[in-house]
Design a protein around this motif. Sequence first.
Motif, PDB file in Angstrom:
ATOM      1  N   PHE A  45      27.905  40.472  39.975  1.00  0.00           N
ATOM      2  CA  PHE A  45      29.351  41.252  40.142  1.00  0.00           C
ATOM      3  C   PHE A  45      30.175  40.267  40.795  1.00  0.00           C
ATOM      4  CE2 PHE A  45      31.857  44.103  43.244  1.00  0.00           C
ATOM      5  CZ  PHE A  45      32.318  44.819  42.220  1.00  0.00           C
ATOM      6  N   GLY A  46      29.941  39.447  41.952  1.00  0.00           N
ATOM      7  CA  GLY A  46      30.865  38.703  42.473  1.00  0.00           C
ATOM      8  C   GLY A  46      31.588  37.618  41.707  1.00  0.00           C
ATOM      9  N   GLU A  47      30.793  37.057  40.785  1.00  0.00           N
ATOM     10  CA  GLU A  47      31.208  36.071  39.958  1.00  0.00           C
ATOM     11  C   GLU A  47      32.174  36.689  38.887  1.00  0.00           C
ATOM     12  OE1 GLU A  47      27.138  33.077  39.264  1.00  0.00           O
ATOM     13  OE2 GLU A  47      27.552  34.697  37.881  1.00  0.00           O
ATOM     14  N   ALA A  48      31.861  38.011  38.449  1.00  0.00           N
ATOM     15  CA  ALA A  48      32.615  38.685  37.395  1.00  0.00           C
ATOM     16  C   ALA A  48      33.928  39.088  38.229  1.00  0.00           C
ATOM     17  CB  ALA A  48      32.010  39.690  36.899  1.00  0.00           C
ATOM     18  N   THR A  49      33.904  39.394  39.263  1.00  0.00           N
ATOM     19  CA  THR A  49      35.098  39.755  40.115  1.00  0.00           C
ATOM     20  C   THR A  49      36.117  38.866  40.309  1.00  0.00           C
ATOM     21  OG1 THR A  49      33.943  41.607  40.988  1.00  0.00           O
ATOM     22  CG2 THR A  49      36.011  40.975  42.045  1.00  0.00           C
ATOM     23  N   LYS A  50      35.198  37.450  40.637  1.00  0.00           N
ATOM     24  CA  LYS A  50      36.107  36.257  41.010  1.00  0.00           C
ATOM     25  C   LYS A  50      36.852  35.759  39.775  1.00  0.00           C
ATOM     26  CE  LYS A  50      35.963  31.834  43.317  1.00  0.00           C
ATOM     27  NZ  LYS A  50      36.917  31.086  42.276  1.00  0.00           N
ATOM     28  N   LYS A  51      36.082  35.751  38.715  1.00  0.00           N
ATOM     29  CA  LYS A  51      36.440  35.237  37.295  1.00  0.00           C
ATOM     30  C   LYS A  51      37.632  36.286  36.567  1.00  0.00           C
ATOM     31  CE  LYS A  51      35.071  33.403  33.128  1.00  0.00           C
ATOM     32  NZ  LYS A  51      34.150  33.093  32.026  1.00  0.00           N
ATOM     33  N   ALA A  52      37.598  37.259  36.833  1.00  0.00           N
ATOM     34  CA  ALA A  52      38.433  38.298  36.440  1.00  0.00           C
ATOM     35  C   ALA A  52      39.793  38.247  37.226  1.00  0.00           C
ATOM     36  CB  ALA A  52      38.085  39.834  36.706  1.00  0.00           C
ATOM     37  N   ALA A  53      39.864  38.079  38.634  1.00  0.00           N
ATOM     38  CA  ALA A  53      41.010  37.638  39.263  1.00  0.00           C
ATOM     39  C   ALA A  53      41.604  36.550  38.868  1.00  0.00           C
ATOM     40  CB  ALA A  53      40.678  37.839  40.816  1.00  0.00           C
ATOM     41  N   ASP A  54      40.990  35.289  38.504  1.00  0.00           N
ATOM     42  CA  ASP A  54      41.295  34.209  38.136  1.00  0.00           C
ATOM     43  C   ASP A  54      42.074  34.376  36.817  1.00  0.00           C
ATOM     44  OD1 ASP A  54      40.748  32.713  40.256  1.00  0.00           O
ATOM     45  OD2 ASP A  54      38.775  32.022  39.453  1.00  0.00           O
ATOM     46  N   LEU A  55      41.446  35.059  35.898  1.00  0.00           N
ATOM     47  CA  LEU A  55      42.080  35.241  34.411  1.00  0.00           C
ATOM     48  C   LEU A  55      43.291  36.274  34.527  1.00  0.00           C
ATOM     49  CD1 LEU A  55      38.828  35.987  32.390  1.00  0.00           C
ATOM     50  CD2 LEU A  55      40.327  34.182  32.147  1.00  0.00           C
ATOM     51  N   GLY A  56      43.211  37.179  35.532  1.00  0.00           N
ATOM     52  CA  GLY A  56      44.491  37.999  35.791  1.00  0.00           C
ATOM     53  C   GLY A  56      45.611  37.274  36.416  1.00  0.00           C
ATOM     54  N   ALA A  57      45.535  36.150  36.935  1.00  0.00           N
ATOM     55  CA  ALA A  57      46.561  35.488  37.664  1.00  0.00           C
ATOM     56  C   ALA A  57      47.275  34.517  36.510  1.00  0.00           C
ATOM     57  CB  ALA A  57      45.983  34.478  38.802  1.00  0.00           C
ATOM     58  N   LYS A  58      46.137  34.108  35.579  1.00  0.00           N
ATOM     59  CA  LYS A  58      46.820  33.215  34.517  1.00  0.00           C
ATOM     60  C   LYS A  58      47.572  34.064  33.405  1.00  0.00           C
ATOM     61  CE  LYS A  58      43.448  29.859  35.307  1.00  0.00           C
ATOM     62  NZ  LYS A  58      42.293  29.137  34.708  1.00  0.00           N
ATOM     63  N   ASP A  59      46.862  35.025  32.942  1.00  0.00           N
ATOM     64  CA  ASP A  59      47.464  35.980  31.650  1.00  0.00           C
ATOM     65  C   ASP A  59      47.855  37.290  32.320  1.00  0.00           C
ATOM     66  OD1 ASP A  59      47.888  37.052  29.369  1.00  0.00           O
ATOM     67  OD2 ASP A  59      45.858  37.027  28.579  1.00  0.00           O
ATOM     68  N   LYS A  60      49.405  37.539  32.243  1.00  0.00           N
ATOM     69  CA  LYS A  60      49.877  38.519  32.738  1.00  0.00           C
ATOM     70  C   LYS A  60      50.177  39.670  31.627  1.00  0.00           C
ATOM     71  CE  LYS A  60      50.952  37.003  36.761  1.00  0.00           C
ATOM     72  NZ  LYS A  60      50.250  37.332  37.820  1.00  0.00           N
ATOM     73  N   ASP A  61      49.823  39.346  30.364  1.00  0.00           N
ATOM     74  CA  ASP A  61      49.772  40.419  29.316  1.00  0.00           C
ATOM     75  C   ASP A  61      48.701  41.294  29.134  1.00  0.00           C
ATOM     76  OD1 ASP A  61      52.189  39.528  28.521  1.00  0.00           O
ATOM     77  OD2 ASP A  61      51.393  38.317  26.919  1.00  0.00           O
ATOM     78  N   LYS A  62      47.539  40.982  30.069  1.00  0.00           N
ATOM     79  CA  LYS A  62      46.173  41.535  29.954  1.00  0.00           C
ATOM     80  C   LYS A  62      45.819  41.925  31.670  1.00  0.00           C
ATOM     81  CE  LYS A  62      44.521  39.477  25.878  1.00  0.00           C
ATOM     82  NZ  LYS A  62      43.321  38.620  25.432  1.00  0.00           N
ATOM     83  N   ILE A  63      44.896  43.157  31.496  1.00  0.00           N
ATOM     84  CA  ILE A  63      44.387  43.362  32.841  1.00  0.00           C
ATOM     85  C   ILE A  63      43.040  43.187  32.736  1.00  0.00           C
ATOM     86  CG2 ILE A  63      43.835  45.076  34.429  1.00  0.00           C
ATOM     87  CD1 ILE A  63      46.342  46.649  33.187  1.00  0.00           C
ATOM     88  N   TYR A  64      42.151  42.274  33.796  1.00  0.00           N
ATOM     89  CA  TYR A  64      40.660  42.100  33.486  1.00  0.00           C
ATOM     90  C   TYR A  64      40.040  42.792  34.979  1.00  0.00           C
ATOM     91  CZ  TYR A  64      42.427  38.210  30.683  1.00  0.00           C
ATOM     92  OH  TYR A  64      42.821  37.585  29.610  1.00  0.00           O
ATOM     93  N   TRP A  65      38.756  43.049  34.518  1.00  0.00           N
ATOM     94  CA  TRP A  65      38.064  43.849  35.660  1.00  0.00           C
ATOM     95  C   TRP A  65      36.396  43.358  35.290  1.00  0.00           C
ATOM     96  CZ3 TRP A  65      40.319  46.441  31.840  1.00  0.00           C
ATOM     97  CH2 TRP A  65      39.418  47.109  30.980  1.00  0.00           C
ATOM     98  N   ALA A  66      35.576  43.747  36.450  1.00  0.00           N
ATOM     99  CA  ALA A  66      34.239  43.332  36.220  1.00  0.00           C
ATOM    100  C   ALA A  66      33.762  44.578  35.778  1.00  0.00           C
ATOM    101  CB  ALA A  66      33.853  42.996  37.429  1.00  0.00           C
ATOM    102  N   GLU A  67      32.977  44.930  34.748  1.00  0.00           N
ATOM    103  CA  GLU A  67      32.135  45.906  34.207  1.00  0.00           C
ATOM    104  C   GLU A  67      30.771  45.871  34.010  1.00  0.00           C
ATOM    105  OE1 GLU A  67      34.258  47.317  30.616  1.00  0.00           O
ATOM    106  OE2 GLU A  67      33.211  45.880  29.345  1.00  0.00           O
TER     107      GLU A  67
END
Length: 75
Positions: free
Chosen positions: A42-64
Amino acid sequence: MSGVFKFSADPLMKRANDKGYRIGWKHRYDLVRGFLDGDMTFGEATKKAADLGAKDKDKIYWAEMILVPQFPKIG
């Protein structure tokens, strides 16, 4: 036909070291959604989702949580 799914982690407690999560995404303006392959904590997925969300403004990312289908044996 309906199915039964098994949780890959505890759905009520989201601890950083719980395994069985992946990254889900949704396009902000179109009706498109999906997930990225991979099994992580969960920690890795949350961190990676936040990194991807900062780079790509057209998509929303989350840990599921990954749900595993449990099909009954026929025959």
